[in-house]
Design a protein around this motif. Structure first.
Motif, PDB file in Angstrom:
ATOM      1  N   PRO A  82       0.801  -1.226   0.000  1.00  5.85           N
ATOM      2  CA  PRO A  82       0.000   0.000   0.000  1.00  5.85           C
ATOM      3  C   PRO A  82       0.835   1.278   0.000  1.00  5.85           C
ATOM      4  CG  PRO A  82      -0.236  -1.178   2.081  1.00  5.85           C
ATOM      5  CD  PRO A  82       0.646  -1.992   1.208  1.00  5.85           C
ATOM      6  N   ARG A  83       0.297   2.296  -0.653  1.00  3.53           N
ATOM      7  CA  ARG A  83       0.876   3.641  -0.698  1.00  3.53           C
ATOM      8  C   ARG A  83       2.336   3.680  -1.110  1.00  3.53           C
ATOM      9  NH1 ARG A  83      -1.578   6.727   4.488  1.00  3.53           N
ATOM     10  NH2 ARG A  83      -3.709   6.826   3.774  1.00  3.53           N
ATOM     11  N   LEU A  84       2.657   2.977  -2.170  1.00  3.74           N
ATOM     12  CA  LEU A  84       4.036   2.937  -2.667  1.00  3.74           C
ATOM     13  C   LEU A  84       4.496   4.305  -3.131  1.00  3.74           C
ATOM     14  CD1 LEU A  84       4.257  -0.270  -4.850  1.00  3.74           C
ATOM     15  CD2 LEU A  84       5.448   0.213  -2.750  1.00  3.74           C
ATOM     16  N   THR A  85       5.708   4.652  -2.756  1.00  2.00           N
ATOM     17  CA  THR A  85       6.304   5.886  -3.251  1.00  2.00           C
ATOM     18  C   THR A  85       7.559   5.603  -4.062  1.00  2.00           C
ATOM     19  OG1 THR A  85       7.515   6.158  -1.175  1.00  2.00           O
ATOM     20  CG2 THR A  85       5.412   7.330  -1.386  1.00  2.00           C
ATOM     21  N   GLN A  86       8.200   4.455  -3.830  1.00  2.89           N
ATOM     22  CA  GLN A  86       9.413   4.091  -4.550  1.00  2.89           C
ATOM     23  C   GLN A  86       9.497   2.593  -4.702  1.00  2.89           C
ATOM     24  OE1 GLN A  86      12.324   6.509  -1.973  1.00  2.89           O
ATOM     25  NE2 GLN A  86      13.422   6.246  -3.895  1.00  2.89           N
ATOM     26  N   VAL A  87      10.110   2.133  -5.807  1.00  8.25           N
ATOM     27  CA  VAL A  87      10.483   0.736  -5.982  1.00  8.25           C
ATOM     28  C   VAL A  87      11.897   0.686  -6.547  1.00  8.25           C
ATOM     29  CG1 VAL A  87       8.158  -0.192  -6.296  1.00  8.25           C
ATOM     30  CG2 VAL A  87       9.466   0.517  -8.287  1.00  8.25           C
ATOM     31  N   VAL A  88      12.598  -0.359  -6.195  1.00  5.26           N
ATOM     32  CA  VAL A  88      13.930  -0.629  -6.737  1.00  5.26           C
ATOM     33  C   VAL A  88      13.930  -2.074  -7.186  1.00  5.26           C
ATOM     34  CG1 VAL A  88      16.377  -0.888  -6.165  1.00  5.26           C
ATOM     35  CG2 VAL A  88      15.096   1.071  -5.294  1.00  5.26           C
ATOM     36  N   ALA A  89      14.431  -2.319  -8.399  1.00  4.62           N
ATOM     37  CA  ALA A  89      14.521  -3.667  -8.945  1.00  4.62           C
ATOM     38  C   ALA A  89      15.935  -4.189  -8.771  1.00  4.62           C
ATOM     39  CB  ALA A  89      14.123  -3.665 -10.415  1.00  4.62           C
ATOM     40  N   LEU A  90      16.062  -5.324  -8.120  1.00  3.15           N
ATOM     41  CA  LEU A  90      17.333  -6.029  -8.014  1.00  3.15           C
ATOM     42  C   LEU A  90      17.215  -7.292  -8.870  1.00  3.15           C
ATOM     43  CD1 LEU A  90      17.694  -5.670  -4.142  1.00  3.15           C
ATOM     44  CD2 LEU A  90      18.888  -4.329  -5.888  1.00  3.15           C
ATOM     45  N   THR A  91      18.279  -8.000  -9.086  1.00  4.56           N
ATOM     46  CA  THR A  91      18.196  -9.191  -9.935  1.00  4.56           C
ATOM     47  C   THR A  91      17.446 -10.335  -9.268  1.00  4.56           C
ATOM     48  OG1 THR A  91      20.369  -9.910  -9.189  1.00  4.56           O
ATOM     49  CG2 THR A  91      20.284  -8.649 -11.234  1.00  4.56           C
ATOM     50  N   GLN A  92      17.340 -10.317  -7.939  1.00  5.01           N
ATOM     51  CA  GLN A  92      16.695 -11.408  -7.214  1.00  5.01           C
ATOM     52  C   GLN A  92      15.350 -11.029  -6.606  1.00  5.01           C
ATOM     53  OE1 GLN A  92      19.426 -13.232  -4.433  1.00  5.01           O
ATOM     54  NE2 GLN A  92      21.140 -12.823  -5.790  1.00  5.01           N
ATOM     55  N   GLY A  93      14.891  -9.806  -6.838  1.00  5.61           N
ATOM     56  CA  GLY A  93      13.616  -9.396  -6.271  1.00  5.61           C
ATOM     57  C   GLY A  93      13.441  -7.894  -6.332  1.00  5.61           C
ATOM     58  N   CYS A  94      12.412  -7.414  -5.649  1.00  2.00           N
ATOM     59  CA  CYS A  94      12.064  -5.999  -5.659  1.00  2.00           C
ATOM     60  C   CYS A  94      12.051  -5.468  -4.231  1.00  2.00           C
ATOM     61  CB  CYS A  94      10.657  -5.810  -6.244  1.00  2.00           C
ATOM     62  SG  CYS A  94      10.478  -6.408  -7.932  1.00  2.00           S
ATOM     63  N   VAL A  95      12.335  -4.186  -4.100  1.00  2.00           N
ATOM     64  CA  VAL A  95      12.230  -3.518  -2.813  1.00  2.00           C
ATOM     65  C   VAL A  95      11.256  -2.366  -2.989  1.00  2.00           C
ATOM     66  CG1 VAL A  95      13.453  -2.284  -0.989  1.00  2.00           C
ATOM     67  CG2 VAL A  95      14.576  -4.165  -2.193  1.00  2.00           C
ATOM     68  N   SER A  96      10.331  -2.246  -2.054  1.00  2.00           N
ATOM     69  CA  SER A  96       9.331  -1.182  -2.130  1.00  2.00           C
ATOM     70  C   SER A  96       9.393  -0.319  -0.885  1.00  2.00           C
ATOM     71  CB  SER A  96       7.926  -1.782  -2.279  1.00  2.00           C
ATOM     72  OG  SER A  96       7.558  -2.494  -1.111  1.00  2.00           O
ATOM     73  N   LEU A  97       8.974   0.929  -1.055  1.00  2.42           N
ATOM     74  CA  LEU A  97       8.847   1.845   0.070  1.00  2.42           C
ATOM     75  C   LEU A  97       7.437   2.401   0.049  1.00  2.42           C
ATOM     76  CD1 LEU A  97       9.966   3.508   2.432  1.00  2.42           C
ATOM     77  CD2 LEU A  97      10.780   5.184   0.764  1.00  2.42           C
ATOM     78  N   GLY A  98       6.731   2.200   1.138  1.00  2.00           N
ATOM     79  CA  GLY A  98       5.372   2.703   1.280  1.00  2.00           C
ATOM     80  C   GLY A  98       5.007   2.790   2.749  1.00  2.00           C
ATOM     81  N   ARG A  99       4.374   3.893   3.132  1.00  2.02           N
ATOM     82  CA  ARG A  99       3.980   4.122   4.529  1.00  2.02           C
ATOM     83  C   ARG A  99       5.155   4.000   5.495  1.00  2.02           C
ATOM     84  NH1 ARG A  99      -1.549   1.059   5.906  1.00  2.02           N
ATOM     85  NH2 ARG A  99      -0.810  -0.531   4.537  1.00  2.02           N
ATOM     86  N   GLY A 100       6.357   4.383   5.047  1.00  2.18           N
ATOM     87  CA  GLY A 100       7.528   4.338   5.910  1.00  2.18           C
ATOM     88  C   GLY A 100       8.112   2.952   6.103  1.00  2.18           C
ATOM     89  N   ILE A 101       7.644   1.977   5.341  1.00  2.00           N
ATOM     90  CA  ILE A 101       8.140   0.610   5.473  1.00  2.00           C
ATOM     91  C   ILE A 101       8.854   0.210   4.184  1.00  2.00           C
ATOM     92  CG2 ILE A 101       7.501  -1.807   5.799  1.00  2.00           C
ATOM     93  CD1 ILE A 101       5.052  -0.756   7.392  1.00  2.00           C
ATOM     94  N   ALA A 102      10.123  -0.192   4.320  1.00  4.32           N
ATOM     95  CA  ALA A 102      10.894  -0.728   3.194  1.00  4.32           C
ATOM     96  C   ALA A 102      10.778  -2.247   3.262  1.00  4.32           C
ATOM     97  CB  ALA A 102      12.347  -0.296   3.280  1.00  4.32           C
ATOM     98  N   SER A 103      10.261  -2.845   2.183  1.00  6.68           N
ATOM     99  CA  SER A 103      10.029  -4.287   2.152  1.00  6.68           C
ATOM    100  C   SER A 103      10.729  -4.920   0.965  1.00  6.68           C
ATOM    101  CB  SER A 103       8.532  -4.590   2.029  1.00  6.68           C
ATOM    102  OG  SER A 103       7.823  -4.057   3.120  1.00  6.68           O
ATOM    103  N   TYR A 104      11.206  -6.131   1.161  1.00  4.23           N
ATOM    104  CA  TYR A 104      11.816  -6.931   0.100  1.00  4.23           C
ATOM    105  C   TYR A 104      10.791  -7.954  -0.373  1.00  4.23           C
ATOM    106  CZ  TYR A 104      14.948 -10.108  -2.330  1.00  4.23           C
ATOM    107  OH  TYR A 104      15.532 -10.891  -3.291  1.00  4.23           O
ATOM    108  N   HIS A 105      10.629  -8.067  -1.690  1.00  5.82           N
ATOM    109  CA  HIS A 105       9.683  -9.018  -2.293  1.00  5.82           C
ATOM    110  C   HIS A 105      10.489  -9.962  -3.180  1.00  5.82           C
ATOM    111  CE1 HIS A 105       6.595  -6.074  -1.108  1.00  5.82           C
ATOM    112  NE2 HIS A 105       7.434  -5.185  -1.590  1.00  5.82           N
ATOM    113  N   ASP A 106      10.482 -11.267  -2.847  1.00  6.73           N
ATOM    114  CA  ASP A 106      11.249 -12.196  -3.669  1.00  6.73           C
ATOM    115  C   ASP A 106      10.452 -12.578  -4.918  1.00  6.73           C
ATOM    116  OD1 ASP A 106       9.465 -14.294  -3.045  1.00  6.73           O
ATOM    117  OD2 ASP A 106      10.812 -15.204  -1.572  1.00  6.73           O
ATOM    118  N   LEU A 107      11.011 -13.424  -5.749  1.00  4.88           N
ATOM    119  CA  LEU A 107      10.402 -13.752  -7.041  1.00  4.88           C
ATOM    120  C   LEU A 107       9.114 -14.560  -6.921  1.00  4.88           C
ATOM    121  CD1 LEU A 107      13.617 -14.509  -9.128  1.00  4.88           C
ATOM    122  CD2 LEU A 107      12.342 -12.367  -8.907  1.00  4.88           C
ATOM    123  N   THR A 108       8.794 -15.054  -5.730  1.00  4.51           N
ATOM    124  CA  THR A 108       7.531 -15.765  -5.528  1.00  4.51           C
ATOM    125  C   THR A 108       6.477 -14.850  -4.920  1.00  4.51           C
ATOM    126  OG1 THR A 108       8.068 -16.541  -3.296  1.00  4.51           O
ATOM    127  CG2 THR A 108       8.787 -17.936  -5.142  1.00  4.51           C
ATOM    128  N   GLY A 109       6.880 -13.619  -4.566  1.00  2.00           N
ATOM    129  CA  GLY A 109       5.945 -12.677  -3.970  1.00  2.00           C
ATOM    130  C   GLY A 109       5.990 -12.634  -2.456  1.00  2.00           C
TER     131      GLY A 109
END
Length: 189
Positions: free
Chosen positions: A90-117
């Motif tokens: 929710p409320r994403l403001t930034q995403v970064v793509a790495l080769t092994q997954g994605c990192v998102s920033l939303g509501r002050g929380i930085a989260s790592y999302h792997d290739l399975t979600g």
């Protein structure tokens, strides 16, 4: 003082941008700057055009991380033109793509999302992200630190800074942090 249009994705290879006029290939000498071109129709392109709030491509050109207006992050395989996973973000403001997954920033929380979600929280009180494509590292400003993470999201080290960082980048031999008031701070690495 307000933008006329916003571009959710600037692809590094090939260098192209999605604008209000469509996809524009930048640096192509055959096309004048600003000329729209009709790219190959791919499912991931349609997803960017119709749902992207923010998006980023991995340095190897294989992965696209797409933050939607609906509060999800989609992880796309660009080579196979298929959606690998989708997760709530929710409320994403930034995403970064790495080769092994994605990192998102939303509501002050930085989260790592792997290739399975699968999602793992990296930091709370996060205010800025930056990908380091050649090093496959990630910078996260959170609280009074800038954290350096590896490609799989593991914290490697941190550097002290002040609170309220709104932008972060590595410019050797420094980490540069920016603040809302326009001030910059250089942190030696």
């Amino acid at each position: 003082g307000t933008p006329v249009w916003r571009a959710p994705l600037l692809r590094p290879a090939p260098l192209e941008l999605l604008t209000h006029e469509g996809w524009i290939r930048l640096g192509d000498r055959r096309l004048p700057v600003g000329s729209a071109r009709q790219p190959t129709r791919a499912r991931w392109r349609t997803a960017v055009e119709q749902t992207a709030r923010v998006a980023a491509q991995s340095s190897d050109g294989r992965l696209l991380c797409l933050g939607t207006h609906g509060g999800t992050i989609q992880i796309w395989d660009l080579i196979g033109d298929r959606l690998l996973a989708s997760a709530e973000a929710p409320r994403l403001t930034q995403v970064v793509a790495l080769t092994q997954g994605c990192v998102s920033l939303g509501r002050g929380i930085a989260s790592y999302h792997d290739l399975t979600g699968r999602t793992r929280i990296l930091h709370q009180e996060a205010t800025a992200l930056a990908g380091e494509p050649h090093a496959e590292e990630l910078l996260i400003a959170a609280g009074r630190n800038v954290w350096v993470h590896g490609a799989a999201g593991k914290a490697l080290q941190h550097y002290p800074t002040d609170v309220g960082v709104t932008a972060v980048s590595r410019v050797e031999p420094w980490i540069v942090v920016g603040f809302n008031d326009g001030n910059l701070e250089l942190i030696p690495i």
